[in-house]
Design a protein around this motif. Structure first.
Motif: not given
Length: 178
Positions: A132-148
């Motif tokens: 779960y937590r590694t889904q956030y790696n590389g995310k930005t303010a625009d893409t952090y909601t794109e996780v399962d």
């Protein structure tokens, strides 16, 4: 016939219990005095290690003094300019979740880590695990909601995501305060 409840029978146990309580209290205070600095130093070392884990290219950190958004308890700037680390607190299903999040100077998350939580074992506790937590790696303010989200742990997943949102809000504040 002997009278029960004489003053000596009543006062003596009270005095004995009072002395026992005073001795135990004094011993607990002494133990706290001795162990408190050790615990504090251990917590500081663990926090420093966690900062280095979530922003690996940093050499050291300076505390950022700024008005931080709700949920962000501390902010640190990497001395070499590689990014920022945010200490986060959010309300999950089982209580407070404490997280740490490293955001690189380009605005992407390097890594997030759960420091403590009281989430339901096997469900909400999965927010602290790698899938779960590694889904956030590389995310930005625009893409952090794109996780399962974690099935069956929507409150915990939403709380984690809310903390990440707060980290990005803090990032916008502190990068302007250079």
């Amino acid at each position: 016939m002997k009278k029960s409840g004489t003053a000596n029978e009543i006062v003596k146990p009270i005095v004995v219990l009072t002395v026992i309580c005073l001795v135990v209290t004094a011993l607990l205070a002494y133990v706290n005095l001795v162990t408190s600095p050790i615990i504090s130093e251990s917590e500081k070392e663990a926090a420093a290690k966690a900062r280095m884990e979530v922003l690996s290219e940093a050499d050291s950190f300076d505390v950022v003094d700024a008005e931080l958004p709700e949920g962000v308890t501390e902010a640190y700037k990497a001395s070499n300019g590689t990014g920022y680390v945010f200490m986060l607190t959010t309300k999950g299903y089982g209580g407070d979740m404490k997280l740490i999040c490293g955001i690189k100077s380009d605005g992407t998350i390097e890594q997030c880590k759960t420091l403590s939580h009281n989430e339901t074992s096997g469900l909400g506790s999965k927010t602290a695990e790698d899938p779960y937590r590694t889904q956030y790696n590389g995310k930005t303010a625009d893409t952090y909601t794109e996780v399962d989200a974690i099935t069956g742990a929507t409150i915990s997943s939403n709380a984690y995501q809310k903390a990440i949102k707060s980290a990005f809000e803090a990032y916008e504040i502190v990068k302007e305060a250079k």
